[in-house]
Design a protein around this motif. Structure first.
Motif, PDB file in Angstrom:
ATOM      1  N   SER A   1       6.624   0.388  -4.491  1.00  0.00           N
ATOM      2  CA  SER A   1       6.119   1.345  -3.506  1.00  0.00           C
ATOM      3  C   SER A   1       7.139   1.636  -2.415  1.00  0.00           C
TER       4      SER A   1
ATOM      5  N   GLU B   1      -8.487   2.648   0.487  1.00  0.00           N
ATOM      6  CA  GLU B   1      -7.438   3.457   1.117  1.00  0.00           C
ATOM      7  C   GLU B   1      -8.041   4.559   1.987  1.00  0.00           C
ATOM      8  N   ARG B   2      -9.095   5.218   1.483  1.00  0.00           N
ATOM      9  CA  ARG B   2      -9.732   6.295   2.252  1.00  0.00           C
ATOM     10  C   ARG B   2     -10.486   5.757   3.458  1.00  0.00           C
TER      11      ARG B   2
ATOM     12  N   HIS C   1      -7.937   3.789   5.899  1.00  0.00           N
ATOM     13  CA  HIS C   1      -6.698   4.533   6.173  1.00  0.00           C
ATOM     14  C   HIS C   1      -5.471   3.627   6.010  1.00  0.00           C
ATOM     15  N   THR C   2      -5.425   2.945   4.899  1.00  0.00           N
ATOM     16  CA  THR C   2      -4.321   2.021   4.639  1.00  0.00           C
ATOM     17  C   THR C   2      -3.111   2.775   4.110  1.00  0.00           C
ATOM     18  N   GLY C   3      -1.933   2.289   4.496  1.00  0.00           N
ATOM     19  CA  GLY C   3      -0.712   2.787   3.901  1.00  0.00           C
ATOM     20  C   GLY C   3      -0.465   2.115   2.557  1.00  0.00           C
ATOM     21  N   SER C   4       0.575   2.570   1.865  1.00  0.00           N
ATOM     22  CA  SER C   4       0.834   2.031   0.532  1.00  0.00           C
ATOM     23  C   SER C   4       1.214   0.556   0.595  1.00  0.00           C
ATOM     24  N   ALA C   5       1.997   0.159   1.630  1.00  0.00           N
ATOM     25  CA  ALA C   5       2.404  -1.244   1.732  1.00  0.00           C
ATOM     26  C   ALA C   5       1.200  -2.141   1.984  1.00  0.00           C
ATOM     27  N   ALA C   6       0.301  -1.715   2.877  1.00  0.00           N
ATOM     28  CA  ALA C   6      -0.893  -2.517   3.161  1.00  0.00           C
ATOM     29  C   ALA C   6      -1.783  -2.608   1.929  1.00  0.00           C
TER      30      ALA C   6
END
Length: 460
Positions: free
Chosen positions: A211, A24-25, A28-33
């Motif tokens: 989510s 995620e860091r 830079h992924t969103g919650s859905a991805a």
């Protein structure tokens, strides 16, 4: 060689839970991805299992296994070199499909090569390897992230499959036997598509619903899965009546030990996958442990699971279902300890994990063996595919549903209360599993000759 592929597939199913914060860091992924990166693999893996098993019946288990290992190795590399969320999601979907081609051939080869009275030990190793792969995803995944090999970070959890695949492929091509398979009829494309769509309509909403706040489309999709499944089921019956070979061999449904084994495995995997997921959340989000520290907390569980799973088959041959019941009781004791003492600190949690691991080792290999013991060799591929599909669907569904229970209870930082709630649900699933095993045992006793009371237990 067979079991190494099964280990890789299970490892990659669970290791992303540990690596999710790093991914995620970095990307830079969103919650859905992020949900798709974690759950997309589970979806394509589960959706392709039955078709993968049927393809093995048609083209040969050895050939499909080699294709699957090669594809899994390549797609693992694609995961490791992804530079944005879209690439990683696509690679994970393809990796799941590769696993679906590879994994059913493991069980199918065991079922086809070994006669029923000799399958127990091989299936015991199969169950032990799958459980170890699941736990290693937490333990070794945390260690890989902490070590940061060559500065790869989270990418190492995928790229580690490259050397494994390069070793497994030539050895498997040399050592694996060629098993005679039916290989006559065409693949049932409508049936395969229907089952894949049914699973998509269930797994995608379950994976993304929490989510996204459970929007209306998630409920519509899950409701739509029912008529799609019924139409697909009807097609399977019609095709079978015409003398064709449906993707799901309906004759398997007449094998009561198989049905009982599938039911037991569904309950077990729903509990086990959700337990691993929610406990990771408790350790990292609730107690503030690093990925490597959280992984090490699982180590006693993995060690004891290894010991009891290897002893379990031998004990079951001697004592029958009593061993499975004992394993269920020990796992239930560990879950009960979590419900009561989750807030007392890490030592109590590690003790509870050790109990759960010990109980699981006595249970899981025996459930797989009991499910497949009466499956005919010509049904080995599709039987293994259905069994693996049930396992993966139950795992994904358990993570989604019990994970939602955890997240709802954890609002405001109440992670200990959330763990207690989810562990209570897991405890109920363990009791359902024990009830399914008891049902199988009763049927076995009714079929067994009266003169041989010592052989009435269902044995893997």
């Amino acid at each position: 060689m067979l079991l190494s592929a099964w280990f890789m597939a299970q490892f990659d199913f669970f290791v992303v839970n540990v690596a999710a914060p790093s991914i995620e860091r970095d990307l830079h992924t969103g919650s859905a991805a992020l949900e798709l990166i974690v759950g997309g693999y589970a979806f394509t893996y589960a959706a392709g299992m039955i078709t993968g098993g049927r393809l093995g019946d048609r083209y040969g288990y050895r050939r499909l296994f080699l294709w699957g290992v090669a594809a899994f190795t390549i797609t693992s590399v694609l995961c490791g070199i992804a530079v944005d969320p879209a690439q990683l999601v696509a690679a994970r979907l393809l990796q799941g499909l590769a696993g679906a081609a590879m994994v059913p051939q493991v069980l199918a080869t065991i079922s086809a090569v070994y006669p029923p009275h000799q399958r127990g030990r091989a299936l015991g190793w199969y169950g032990a390897t799958g459980g170890l792969g699941s736990i290693a995803g937490q333990v070794l995944g945390g260690m890989l992230l902490s070590a940061d090999l060559f500065g790869l970070g989270w990418r190492a959890i995928f790229l580690v499959n490259l050397p494994v695949g390069l070793v497994v492929l030539p050895l498997a091509g040399w050592l694996l036997p060629k098993v005679q398979t039916p290989g006559r009829s065409r693949l049932d494309v409508p049936g395969a598509t229907g089952f894949a769509v049914t699973l998509a309509l269930l797994l995608v909403p379950l994976g993304l619903g929490n989510s996204l706040g459970w929007p209306a489309w998630t409920w519509v999709c899950m409701a739509a899965s029912v008529p799609v499944f019924l139409v697909t089921w009807r097609w399977q019956r019609v095709l079978g009546a015409r003398g064709g070979q449906p993707v799901l061999d309906l004759a398997l449904l007449k094998v009561h030990s198989y049905l009982a084994g599938v039911g037991s495995l569904v309950a077990f995997m729903a509990y086990f996958a959700s337990f691993m997921f929610t406990l990771t959340l408790l350790l990292q989000s609730g107690l503030g442990l690093t990925a490597s520290q959280a992984g090490l907390a699982f180590a006693p569980m993995g060690i004891l699971y290894s010991i009891t799973s290897l002893l379990g088959t031998r004990l079951t041959r001697r004592h029958g279902l009593a061993v499975v019941f004992a394993g269920g009781a020990v796992a239930a004791l560990g879950l009960g300890l979590l419900v009561v003492a989750a807030g007392q600190g890490l030592p109590y949690i590690v003790v509870a994990l050790a109990l759960v691991g010990s109980g699981n080792g006595l249970v899981l290999p025996q459930l797989i063996g009991a499910a497949l013991v009466e499956v005919a060799p010509h049904q080995a591929g599709v039987g293994a595919g259905v069994l693996s599909t049930a396992q993966q669907f139950a795992g994904a569904g358990g993570v989604a549903v019990i994970g939602a229970v955890y997240f709802a209870a954890a609002e405001g930082g109440h992670h200990v209360a959330a763990m207690r709630s989810s562990a209570a649900v897991d405890l109920v699933l363990v009791l359902v599993m024990v009830a399914s095993v008891a049902y199988a045992g009763r049927r076995a006793r009714r079929r067994a000759p009266a003169a041989e009371p010592s052989r009435t237990a269902v044995r893997p």
